[in-house]
Design a protein around this motif. Structure first.
Motif, mmCIF file in Angstrom:
data_model
loop_
_atom_site.group_PDB
_atom_site.id
_atom_site.type_symbol
_atom_site.label_atom_id
_atom_site.label_comp_id
_atom_site.label_asym_id
_atom_site.label_seq_id
_atom_site.Cartn_x
_atom_site.Cartn_y
_atom_site.Cartn_z
ATOM 1 N N ALA A 19 0.842 -1.196 0.000
ATOM 2 C CA ALA A 19 0.000 0.000 0.000
ATOM 3 C C ALA A 19 0.878 1.246 0.000
ATOM 4 N N LEU A 20 0.738 2.043 -1.035
ATOM 5 C CA LEU A 20 1.518 3.257 -1.158
ATOM 6 C C LEU A 20 0.595 4.421 -1.461
ATOM 7 N N LEU A 154 -9.780 3.806 -12.152
ATOM 8 C CA LEU A 154 -8.609 4.465 -11.599
ATOM 9 C C LEU A 154 -7.880 5.283 -12.668
ATOM 10 N N ARG A 155 -7.781 4.728 -13.880
ATOM 11 C CA ARG A 155 -7.149 5.477 -14.969
ATOM 12 C C ARG A 155 -7.922 6.741 -15.289
ATOM 13 N N TRP A 156 -9.259 6.613 -15.300
ATOM 14 C CA TRP A 156 -10.094 7.790 -15.560
ATOM 15 C C TRP A 156 -9.801 8.871 -14.528
ATOM 16 N N MET A 164 -4.989 8.966 -7.895
ATOM 17 C CA MET A 164 -5.559 7.652 -7.624
ATOM 18 C C MET A 164 -4.707 6.572 -8.284
ATOM 19 N N THR A 165 -4.274 5.595 -7.500
ATOM 20 C CA THR A 165 -3.572 4.446 -8.075
ATOM 21 C C THR A 165 -4.160 3.123 -7.603
ATOM 22 N N GLN A 166 -4.844 3.130 -6.458
ATOM 23 C CA GLN A 166 -5.399 1.912 -5.894
ATOM 24 C C GLN A 166 -6.775 2.203 -5.296
ATOM 25 N N ALA A 167 -7.439 1.144 -4.843
ATOM 26 C CA ALA A 167 -8.753 1.294 -4.205
ATOM 27 C C ALA A 167 -8.758 0.562 -2.866
ATOM 28 N N HIS A 206 -5.488 -1.155 -2.228
ATOM 29 C CA HIS A 206 -4.650 -0.395 -1.298
ATOM 30 C C HIS A 206 -4.784 -0.979 0.102
ATOM 31 N N LYS A 207 -6.001 -1.323 0.477
ATOM 32 C CA LYS A 207 -6.297 -1.919 1.782
ATOM 33 C C LYS A 207 -7.591 -2.719 1.653
#
Length: 319
Positions: A19-20, A154-156, A164-167, A206-207
């Motif tokens: 997670a970053l 995420l790309r949008w 935004m890179t993760q959820a 992410h988590k």
């Protein structure tokens, strides 16, 4: 023990990795930057979509390969081969109305780091019925579509200027039972889901918070969690059935304004992924056209009024 298998399987389906924050994810040192440039040069004529050639896309594979350029290249080319073999570029055009209604995926809001929060009410999913009906392959295809839409979402956000890179994923086990969720015929389906998700969709989560886990499973979990890798143990949290307890724990990472009441928040309801999808063509999530939200004075992704966005999407598309 079977319930723990289900939890671990679901967690791996959404590809736990380190997670970053957005800044940490995109920050590289001199050697890592050189590796990224080398990977980009080697793959620039081998990738079918422009978004795949961007640094932020390649960086995920590099991080998952510990910045080994050759290993990252092998993984990406393997992903491209798998995508072509399984017609993944076409999956977003496929429709699963019966699954959209019963196997819901819900956008809640954002965590305090700006990552989208997605809830999956697994307890409402009758997975045994899928297996008995002989539709395991179709459900696997449905999950592939969800993952494609999730990564596209995420790309949008990135293209709109949001970090935004993760959820963050909420697995809601309220109503889970061994008959409908851990049936013998379900295990092969889980294994297939595990196979492609671990290999090709690394770093999506992410988590992960597992909510409404039956109390008996918590003691079993205490025994098994020590067998997990440190990265998985760090990113996966199991919570019991008492909402007032886990709501307090969630509030450390997610403000109650960003959660529905089912999870101790204040929102009446979230937004179904199927509703967001119906507001625009599949390209909205797969290879999104720009809505230029900032030009419409929408600068806070986490504060977006999604019903309003749905109207904007529809208006932009029809124009």
């Amino acid at each position: 023990m079977s319930l723990i298998l289900l939890i671990l399987s679901l967690s791996q389906i959404f590809s736990i990795s380190e997670a970053l924050s957005f800044q940490e994810f995109t920050t590289v040192n001199v050697a890592q930057k050189a590796g990224l440039e080398k990977l980009s040069s080697k793959l620039k004529n081998k990738l079918p979509h422009e978004y795949m050639k961007r640094d932020i896309y390649l960086l995920r594979f590099l991080r998952d390969s510990d910045f080994d350029v050759d290993a990252a290249e092998t993984r990406i080319l393997g992903f491209m081969e798998w995508r072509q073999k399984n017609n993944i570029d076409l999956v977003l055009k496929e429709e699963f109305p019966e699954y959209d209604a019963e196997y819901r995926v819900i956008y809640e809001g954002c965590d305090k780091g700006g990552n989208p929060v997605i809830s999956l009410p697994i307890g409402d999913w009758d997975l045994r019925r899928i297996v008995i009906a002989g539709k395991s392959k179709k459900f696997v295809r449905y999950v592939q579509k969800i993952l494609e839409e999730g990564t596209g979402f995420l790309r949008w956000g990135q293209e709109e200027g949001f970090n935004m890179t993760q959820a963050t994923i909420l697995f809601d086990l309220k109503g889970v039972n061994l008959v409908t969720h851990v049936c013998g015929g379900c295990i092969p389906m889980y294994l297939e889901l595990l196979s492609f998700s671990q290999t090709y969709y690394g770093g999506f989560a992410h988590k992960i918070h597992v909510l409404y886990a039956p109390e008996f499973s918590l003691s079993i979990w205490d025994l098994y969690k020590n067998l997990l890798t440190s990265s998985v143990a760090k990113l996966l949290e199991i919570h019991g059935t008492q909402k007032h307890v886990f709501a307090k724990e969630l509030s450390r990472e997610i403000d109650p304004s960003q959660l529905t009441q089912r999870y101790g928040g204040v929102k009446l309801e979230g937004v179904d992924l199927s509703s967001m999808r119906s507001a625009a063509p599949p390209a909205f999530l797969a290879n999104p056209f720009s809505l230029k939200l900032k030009e419409k004075n929408i600068t806070d992704f986490c504060g977006i009024d999604w019903p309003r966005i749905e109207n904007i999407i529809a208006e932009s598309f029809h124009k």
